[in-house]
Design a protein around this motif. Structure first.
Motif, PDB file in Angstrom:
ATOM      1  N   SER A  72       0.829  -1.214   0.000  1.00  0.00           N
ATOM      2  CA  SER A  72       0.000   0.000   0.000  1.00  0.00           C
ATOM      3  C   SER A  72       0.858   1.256   0.000  1.00  0.00           C
ATOM      4  CB  SER A  72      -0.923  -0.006   1.221  1.00  0.00           C
ATOM      5  OG  SER A  72      -1.833  -1.079   1.161  1.00  0.00           O
ATOM      6  N   THR A  73       1.962   1.218   0.723  1.00  0.00           N
ATOM      7  CA  THR A  73       2.870   2.368   0.753  1.00  0.00           C
ATOM      8  C   THR A  73       3.362   2.707  -0.646  1.00  0.00           C
ATOM      9  OG1 THR A  73       3.629   2.041   3.026  1.00  0.00           O
ATOM     10  CG2 THR A  73       5.153   3.147   1.516  1.00  0.00           C
ATOM     11  N   PHE A  74       3.865   1.714  -1.352  1.00  0.00           N
ATOM     12  CA  PHE A  74       4.434   1.973  -2.677  1.00  0.00           C
ATOM     13  C   PHE A  74       3.359   2.362  -3.694  1.00  0.00           C
ATOM     14  CE2 PHE A  74       7.973  -0.325  -0.780  1.00  0.00           C
ATOM     15  CZ  PHE A  74       9.040   0.460  -1.201  1.00  0.00           C
ATOM     16  N   HIS A  75       2.222   1.703  -3.641  1.00  0.00           N
ATOM     17  CA  HIS A  75       1.167   2.046  -4.591  1.00  0.00           C
ATOM     18  C   HIS A  75       0.610   3.435  -4.319  1.00  0.00           C
ATOM     19  CE1 HIS A  75       1.354  -2.308  -5.317  1.00  0.00           C
ATOM     20  NE2 HIS A  75       0.894  -2.013  -6.500  1.00  0.00           N
ATOM     21  N   GLY A  76       0.452   3.787  -3.038  1.00  0.00           N
ATOM     22  CA  GLY A  76      -0.061   5.110  -2.706  1.00  0.00           C
ATOM     23  C   GLY A  76       0.879   6.215  -3.155  1.00  0.00           C
ATOM     24  N   ILE A  77       2.169   6.015  -2.976  1.00  0.00           N
ATOM     25  CA  ILE A  77       3.143   7.026  -3.398  1.00  0.00           C
ATOM     26  C   ILE A  77       3.154   7.151  -4.916  1.00  0.00           C
ATOM     27  CG2 ILE A  77       5.612   7.561  -3.492  1.00  0.00           C
ATOM     28  CD1 ILE A  77       5.792   6.338  -0.636  1.00  0.00           C
ATOM     29  N   ALA A  78       3.073   6.025  -5.618  1.00  0.00           N
ATOM     30  CA  ALA A  78       3.025   6.073  -7.085  1.00  0.00           C
ATOM     31  C   ALA A  78       1.795   6.828  -7.567  1.00  0.00           C
ATOM     32  CB  ALA A  78       3.042   4.662  -7.654  1.00  0.00           C
ATOM     33  N   GLU A  79       0.658   6.573  -6.940  1.00  0.00           N
ATOM     34  CA  GLU A  79      -0.580   7.269  -7.328  1.00  0.00           C
ATOM     35  C   GLU A  79      -0.452   8.770  -7.108  1.00  0.00           C
ATOM     36  OE1 GLU A  79      -3.657   5.431  -5.093  1.00  0.00           O
ATOM     37  OE2 GLU A  79      -3.792   3.672  -6.401  1.00  0.00           O
ATOM     38  N   ARG A  80       0.098   9.159  -5.958  1.00  0.00           N
ATOM     39  CA  ARG A  80       0.233  10.590  -5.689  1.00  0.00           C
ATOM     40  C   ARG A  80       1.178  11.257  -6.674  1.00  0.00           C
ATOM     41  NH1 ARG A  80       3.169  14.446  -4.266  1.00  0.00           N
ATOM     42  NH2 ARG A  80       5.044  13.182  -3.970  1.00  0.00           N
ATOM     43  N   MET A  81       2.283  10.583  -6.978  1.00  0.00           N
ATOM     44  CA  MET A  81       3.273  11.198  -7.864  1.00  0.00           C
ATOM     45  C   MET A  81       2.758  11.276  -9.305  1.00  0.00           C
ATOM     46  SD  MET A  81       6.878   9.885  -6.234  1.00  0.00           S
ATOM     47  CE  MET A  81       7.840  11.169  -7.050  1.00  0.00           C
ATOM     48  N   GLN A  82       1.886  10.370  -9.675  1.00  0.00           N
ATOM     49  CA  GLN A  82       1.248  10.495 -10.983  1.00  0.00           C
ATOM     50  C   GLN A  82       0.288  11.678 -10.994  1.00  0.00           C
ATOM     51  OE1 GLN A  82      -1.854   7.689 -11.884  1.00  0.00           O
ATOM     52  NE2 GLN A  82      -1.410   7.740 -14.093  1.00  0.00           N
ATOM     53  N   ALA A  83      -0.541  11.785  -9.955  1.00  0.00           N
ATOM     54  CA  ALA A  83      -1.584  12.806  -9.925  1.00  0.00           C
ATOM     55  C   ALA A  83      -1.028  14.202  -9.677  1.00  0.00           C
ATOM     56  CB  ALA A  83      -2.610  12.453  -8.848  1.00  0.00           C
ATOM     57  N   GLU A  84      -0.065  14.325  -8.767  1.00  0.00           N
ATOM     58  CA  GLU A  84       0.402  15.645  -8.347  1.00  0.00           C
ATOM     59  C   GLU A  84       1.707  16.075  -9.001  1.00  0.00           C
ATOM     60  OE1 GLU A  84       0.512  15.983  -4.105  1.00  0.00           O
ATOM     61  OE2 GLU A  84      -1.463  15.046  -3.844  1.00  0.00           O
ATOM     62  N   GLU A  85       2.535  15.108  -9.413  1.00  0.00           N
ATOM     63  CA  GLU A  85       3.847  15.437  -9.970  1.00  0.00           C
ATOM     64  C   GLU A  85       3.913  15.198 -11.474  1.00  0.00           C
ATOM     65  OE1 GLU A  85       6.161  16.722  -8.086  1.00  0.00           O
ATOM     66  OE2 GLU A  85       5.704  16.129  -6.023  1.00  0.00           O
ATOM     67  N   GLY A  86       2.857  14.615 -12.045  1.00  0.00           N
ATOM     68  CA  GLY A  86       2.844  14.355 -13.484  1.00  0.00           C
ATOM     69  C   GLY A  86       3.772  13.248 -13.922  1.00  0.00           C
ATOM     70  N   CYS A  87       4.100  12.333 -13.021  1.00  0.00           N
ATOM     71  CA  CYS A  87       5.014  11.237 -13.387  1.00  0.00           C
ATOM     72  C   CYS A  87       4.318  10.254 -14.324  1.00  0.00           C
ATOM     73  CB  CYS A  87       5.497  10.509 -12.141  1.00  0.00           C
ATOM     74  SG  CYS A  87       6.563  11.528 -11.080  1.00  0.00           S
ATOM     75  N   SER A 119       4.344  -3.424 -12.801  1.00  0.00           N
ATOM     76  CA  SER A 119       3.478  -2.751 -13.774  1.00  0.00           C
ATOM     77  C   SER A 119       2.078  -3.346 -13.832  1.00  0.00           C
ATOM     78  CB  SER A 119       4.115  -2.801 -15.169  1.00  0.00           C
ATOM     79  OG  SER A 119       5.263  -1.966 -15.222  1.00  0.00           O
ATOM     80  N   SER A 120       1.887  -4.552 -13.332  1.00  0.00           N
ATOM     81  CA  SER A 120       0.552  -5.153 -13.369  1.00  0.00           C
ATOM     82  C   SER A 120      -0.371  -4.564 -12.318  1.00  0.00           C
ATOM     83  CB  SER A 120       0.658  -6.669 -13.172  1.00  0.00           C
ATOM     84  OG  SER A 120       1.073  -6.985 -11.849  1.00  0.00           O
ATOM     85  N   THR A 121       0.193  -3.934 -11.296  1.00  0.00           N
ATOM     86  CA  THR A 121      -0.630  -3.376 -10.223  1.00  0.00           C
ATOM     87  C   THR A 121      -0.434  -1.874 -10.031  1.00  0.00           C
ATOM     88  OG1 THR A 121       1.082  -3.965  -8.612  1.00  0.00           O
ATOM     89  CG2 THR A 121      -0.693  -5.556  -8.961  1.00  0.00           C
ATOM     90  N   SER A 122       0.660  -1.334 -10.519  1.00  0.00           N
ATOM     91  CA  SER A 122       0.945   0.093 -10.350  1.00  0.00           C
ATOM     92  C   SER A 122       0.045   0.935 -11.257  1.00  0.00           C
ATOM     93  CB  SER A 122       2.409   0.380 -10.700  1.00  0.00           C
ATOM     94  OG  SER A 122       2.660   1.767 -10.734  1.00  0.00           O
ATOM     95  N   PRO A 123      -0.316   2.148 -10.813  1.00  0.00           N
ATOM     96  CA  PRO A 123      -1.116   3.033 -11.667  1.00  0.00           C
ATOM     97  C   PRO A 123      -0.340   3.537 -12.881  1.00  0.00           C
ATOM     98  CG  PRO A 123      -0.425   4.177  -9.675  1.00  0.00           C
ATOM     99  CD  PRO A 123      -0.075   2.732  -9.489  1.00  0.00           C
ATOM    100  N   ILE A 124       0.973   3.481 -12.840  1.00  0.00           N
ATOM    101  CA  ILE A 124       1.812   3.874 -13.969  1.00  0.00           C
ATOM    102  C   ILE A 124       2.888   2.807 -14.165  1.00  0.00           C
ATOM    103  CG2 ILE A 124       1.452   6.378 -13.988  1.00  0.00           C
ATOM    104  CD1 ILE A 124       3.770   6.719 -12.109  1.00  0.00           C
ATOM    105  N   PRO A 125       3.469   2.722 -15.360  1.00  0.00           N
ATOM    106  CA  PRO A 125       4.454   1.670 -15.625  1.00  0.00           C
ATOM    107  C   PRO A 125       5.637   1.718 -14.653  1.00  0.00           C
ATOM    108  CG  PRO A 125       3.782   2.742 -17.664  1.00  0.00           C
ATOM    109  CD  PRO A 125       3.195   3.548 -16.555  1.00  0.00           C
ATOM    110  N   VAL A 126       6.179   0.537 -14.371  1.00  0.00           N
ATOM    111  CA  VAL A 126       7.307   0.397 -13.450  1.00  0.00           C
ATOM    112  C   VAL A 126       8.544  -0.031 -14.223  1.00  0.00           C
ATOM    113  CG1 VAL A 126       8.229  -0.865 -11.469  1.00  0.00           C
ATOM    114  CG2 VAL A 126       5.827  -0.167 -11.491  1.00  0.00           C
ATOM    115  N   LEU A 127       9.623   0.717 -14.043  1.00  0.00           N
ATOM    116  CA  LEU A 127      10.930   0.324 -14.546  1.00  0.00           C
ATOM    117  C   LEU A 127      11.597  -0.520 -13.460  1.00  0.00           C
ATOM    118  CD1 LEU A 127      11.887   3.810 -15.967  1.00  0.00           C
ATOM    119  CD2 LEU A 127      11.718   1.738 -17.360  1.00  0.00           C
ATOM    120  N   ASP A 128      11.621  -1.820 -13.678  1.00  0.00           N
ATOM    121  CA  ASP A 128      12.115  -2.782 -12.702  1.00  0.00           C
ATOM    122  C   ASP A 128      13.628  -2.910 -12.870  1.00  0.00           C
ATOM    123  OD1 ASP A 128      12.920  -5.147 -11.432  1.00  0.00           O
ATOM    124  OD2 ASP A 128      11.030  -6.170 -11.852  1.00  0.00           O
TER     125      ASP A 128
END
Length: 247
Positions: free
Chosen positions: A179-194, A210-219
């Motif tokens: 939840s921590t990682f997904h929440g941070i990814a969501e915020r950075m997409q919405a507020e930072e334009g990532c 990338s199957s669960t993240s709101p934006i693609p993940v560079l693994d």
């Protein structure tokens, strides 16, 4: 009886077990995807990162580098032809001043930045240890390719760092960490334009992909493993960097 060699010998210079194991597996799996029935020879050396945590906390890169060099020397003695270090933070020490390593290595930040460029990402969220997020490596290499590295807020950086060192490096992935990682990814997409997340601690792919993240993940772990397989099979040139300043 001698065994025929069909690929060059990969040395995995580990710093934490979970990341090193993921990278090791990806070298073999990607070799199969490339149509190679036999994966390259792989040798791993991993000195426990707990031995150098005091040095990391003190910013003593010389001590960390000396430990990593010991692993590189062992890999060279095992006849590895090049190394990969599946630990982003370790590259801060690998780039520190000191004698060249006894064999060349792929640079994980270079591999990830290349993948971001190929995918045409513009603003990449950098999720890793505190040392990596606060460090110069990803901003530098992404900027060379016209890409902006976006660093999480300070409180987020502390949550990420804590999750890595209390859970992920031990292979534990509780739902709270996901939840921590997904929440941070969501915020950075919405507020930072990532438009992408760079999972640049090699254990983070245990918690977000990338199957669960709101934006693609560079693994970074698997990208490095794939690059290593491609070098070993002659699809990419052997690296020339042997520690110290890069690029």
């Amino acid at each position: 009886m001698s065994v025929p060699t069909t690929a060059s010998h990969v040395g995995v210079l580990g710093h934490t077990i979970e990341g090193a194991a993921l990278c090791w597996t990806e070298v073999a799996r990607h070799s199969a995807k490339l149509g190679q029935p036999q994966h390259p020879d792989i040798t791993m050396d991993c000195i426990s990162f707990e031995r150098v945590m005091p040095a990391w906390e003190a910013g003593d890169l010389a001590t960390v580098r000396a430990v990593l060099r010991t692993s590189a020397e062992r890999l060279a003695k095992a006849d590895a032809e090049f190394f990969v270090c599946p630990d982003n933070t370790a590259h801060l020490a690998l780039e520190a001043a000191g004698p060249e390593f006894p064999l060349p290595g792929l640079h994980i930040v270079d591999v990830v930045a290349d993948a971001a460029q190929v995918a045409s990402y513009q603003r990449v969220a950098i999720l890793g240890t505190r040392f990596t997020m606060n460090g110069p490596l990803y901003p530098r290499e992404l900027a060379k390719r016209g890409i902006t590295a976006v660093i999480p807020a300070e409180a987020e950086r502390e949550r990420i760092h804590d999750a890595i060192f209390t859970e992920l490096v031990y292979g534990r992935v509780p739902e709270s960490v996901r939840s921590t990682f997904h929440g941070i990814a969501e915020r950075m997409q919405a507020e930072e334009g990532c438009d992408a997340v760079a999972a640049v601690c090699t254990e983070i792919p245990l918690a977000i992909d990338s199957s669960t993240s709101p934006i693609p993940v560079l693994d970074s772990t698997r990208l490095l493993g794939r690059a290593a397989a491609e070098v070993a099979l002659g699809r990419r040139p052997l690296p020339v960097w042997s520690g110290g300043a890069f690029g």
